[in-house]
Design a protein around this motif. Sequence first.
Motif, mmCIF file in Angstrom:
data_model
loop_
_atom_site.group_PDB
_atom_site.id
_atom_site.type_symbol
_atom_site.label_atom_id
_atom_site.label_comp_id
_atom_site.label_asym_id
_atom_site.label_seq_id
_atom_site.Cartn_x
_atom_site.Cartn_y
_atom_site.Cartn_z
ATOM 1 N N ALA A 129 2.821 -1.495 4.605
ATOM 2 C CA ALA A 129 4.472 -1.780 4.798
ATOM 3 C C ALA A 129 5.283 -0.470 3.970
ATOM 4 N N ALA A 130 4.819 -0.513 2.739
ATOM 5 C CA ALA A 130 5.518 0.539 2.074
ATOM 6 C C ALA A 130 5.173 1.816 2.262
ATOM 7 N N VAL A 131 4.009 2.331 3.035
ATOM 8 C CA VAL A 131 3.842 3.717 3.431
ATOM 9 C C VAL A 131 4.566 4.024 4.627
ATOM 10 N N CYS A 132 4.683 2.762 5.680
ATOM 11 C CA CYS A 132 5.502 3.093 6.820
ATOM 12 C C CYS A 132 6.940 3.119 6.425
ATOM 13 N N ALA A 133 7.456 2.439 5.503
ATOM 14 C CA ALA A 133 8.984 2.871 4.965
ATOM 15 C C ALA A 133 9.310 4.031 4.630
ATOM 16 N N ALA A 134 8.099 4.616 3.645
ATOM 17 C CA ALA A 134 8.305 5.966 3.328
ATOM 18 C C ALA A 134 8.334 7.101 4.201
ATOM 19 N N ASP A 135 7.589 6.606 5.380
ATOM 20 C CA ASP A 135 6.937 7.624 6.381
ATOM 21 C C ASP A 135 7.243 7.203 7.781
ATOM 22 N N PRO A 136 8.491 6.785 8.187
ATOM 23 C CA PRO A 136 8.793 6.010 9.527
ATOM 24 C C PRO A 136 8.318 6.815 10.610
ATOM 25 N N HIS A 137 8.242 8.027 10.485
ATOM 26 C CA HIS A 137 7.833 8.882 11.936
ATOM 27 C C HIS A 137 6.330 9.348 11.893
ATOM 28 N N HIS A 138 5.458 8.725 10.830
ATOM 29 C CA HIS A 138 4.147 8.943 10.528
ATOM 30 C C HIS A 138 3.650 10.327 10.537
ATOM 31 N N ASP A 139 4.445 11.271 9.890
ATOM 32 C CA ASP A 139 4.406 12.690 9.821
ATOM 33 C C ASP A 139 3.464 13.022 8.426
ATOM 34 N N ARG A 140 3.482 12.136 7.465
ATOM 35 C CA ARG A 140 2.858 12.290 6.141
ATOM 36 C C ARG A 140 2.216 11.146 5.892
ATOM 37 N N THR A 141 1.488 10.255 6.992
ATOM 38 C CA THR A 141 0.762 9.153 6.519
ATOM 39 C C THR A 141 -0.636 9.518 5.673
ATOM 40 N N ALA A 142 -1.110 10.255 5.927
ATOM 41 C CA ALA A 142 -2.323 10.517 4.960
ATOM 42 C C ALA A 142 -1.964 11.124 3.633
ATOM 43 N N ALA A 143 -0.822 11.830 3.475
ATOM 44 C CA ALA A 143 -0.572 12.102 2.046
ATOM 45 C C ALA A 143 0.115 10.775 1.418
ATOM 46 N N GLU A 144 0.806 9.981 2.204
ATOM 47 C CA GLU A 144 1.170 8.783 1.379
ATOM 48 C C GLU A 144 0.170 7.894 0.874
ATOM 49 N N LEU A 145 -0.863 7.870 1.942
ATOM 50 C CA LEU A 145 -1.917 6.865 1.508
ATOM 51 C C LEU A 145 -2.524 7.349 0.371
ATOM 52 N N ALA A 146 -3.028 8.856 0.380
ATOM 53 C CA ALA A 146 -3.720 9.288 -0.782
ATOM 54 C C ALA A 146 -2.764 9.243 -2.085
ATOM 55 N N GLY A 147 -1.775 9.464 -1.785
ATOM 56 C CA GLY A 147 -0.709 9.685 -3.222
ATOM 57 C C GLY A 147 -0.406 8.334 -3.921
ATOM 58 N N ARG A 148 -0.632 7.090 -2.914
ATOM 59 C CA ARG A 148 -0.725 5.796 -3.531
ATOM 60 C C ARG A 148 -1.933 5.225 -3.943
ATOM 61 N N GLY A 149 -3.040 6.182 -3.923
ATOM 62 C CA GLY A 149 -4.253 5.669 -4.352
ATOM 63 C C GLY A 149 -4.771 4.811 -3.430
ATOM 64 N N LEU A 150 -4.387 4.779 -2.345
ATOM 65 C CA LEU A 150 -5.029 3.646 -1.056
ATOM 66 C C LEU A 150 -6.004 4.080 -0.493
ATOM 67 N N ILE A 151 -6.028 5.158 0.079
ATOM 68 C CA ILE A 151 -7.219 5.752 0.781
ATOM 69 C C ILE A 151 -7.169 7.344 0.690
#
Length: 288
Positions: A75-97
């Motif tokens: 939910a935090a990733v989607c809130a930061a990237d609502p248009h799914h343009d940076r999903t990979a970067a958001e996940l990696a930056g948060r240490g998730l995947i």
Amino acid sequence: MTELNTRQPTAPRNVSSLLASLGEQKRNCTVLVTGTPGGAIHLRAGLVVAVETPGAPTVEGLLLRSGRVTEEAWAAVCAADPHHDRTAAELAGRGLIGAGEFEVVCTAAVFDGAFALSLTTPESWEVSEAMPVVRSGRTVHPERLIRESSNRLAVLSDERGSAGERARSRVRRTPAAEAVEATPGRSARLQAVLDAADGRRTSRDIAFTLGRGLYPVLLDLKRLEDEGTIERETRAPAPGRPSTAPRSLPPRETLPDMAAPGGGELPRRVPGTNSLQPSESPGPPTAR
């Protein structure tokens, strides 16, 4: 293959022909497919970047149900990237995947979603503007996707039934399953599928329950059926009626990770006459 051009516009005869035409035109668009299960095929520059369908887990479902990412973190990733343009970067930056694992999950979801769509005949389709979708940077040529779906259908079809019949049937353990459960070295992946075969779930239900792709779950179910530890109901649920089986299991050991899988104007809506099938011209080799 039906060709589309500005001089003689014609409607593609099936989704495969439509994807081929969109690929030639390098279109950025989303193909909305209606039917059971129906879904959406997303293209960028004529190449497929995502396939979403209720018939198979999406990227979000694979990440959450498998336990790779928690619902709160997603939910935090989607809130930061609502248009799914940076999903990979958001996940990696948060240490998730990591970006590599995210690409594997996204690519597997593309092939799995296309396979799920190929199990039934679509009612109709419509080409719309490109819609936001969770995706990685990897793209798939439409012909390769179609060929892979055809290969998967062939692998799962035998004298006991078609791939579609396997996907629609509910499965349950047989008495022989009790002895196999105690076998040392039993694959945790297979055991999880066996545990989920309670007589109420279909292969689709099990895929959603375990956070795995529909096709790999069907392969495991076929193996379990071959060894006599599960059986399919002879009467399958109606194609248009979704299963109401629960999609949760009692607590058990952590499940193993999912493996990766090996312009002219277009009509807005036309009747479907065929499911995803290979066209006449060969495409790139299929990755399993």
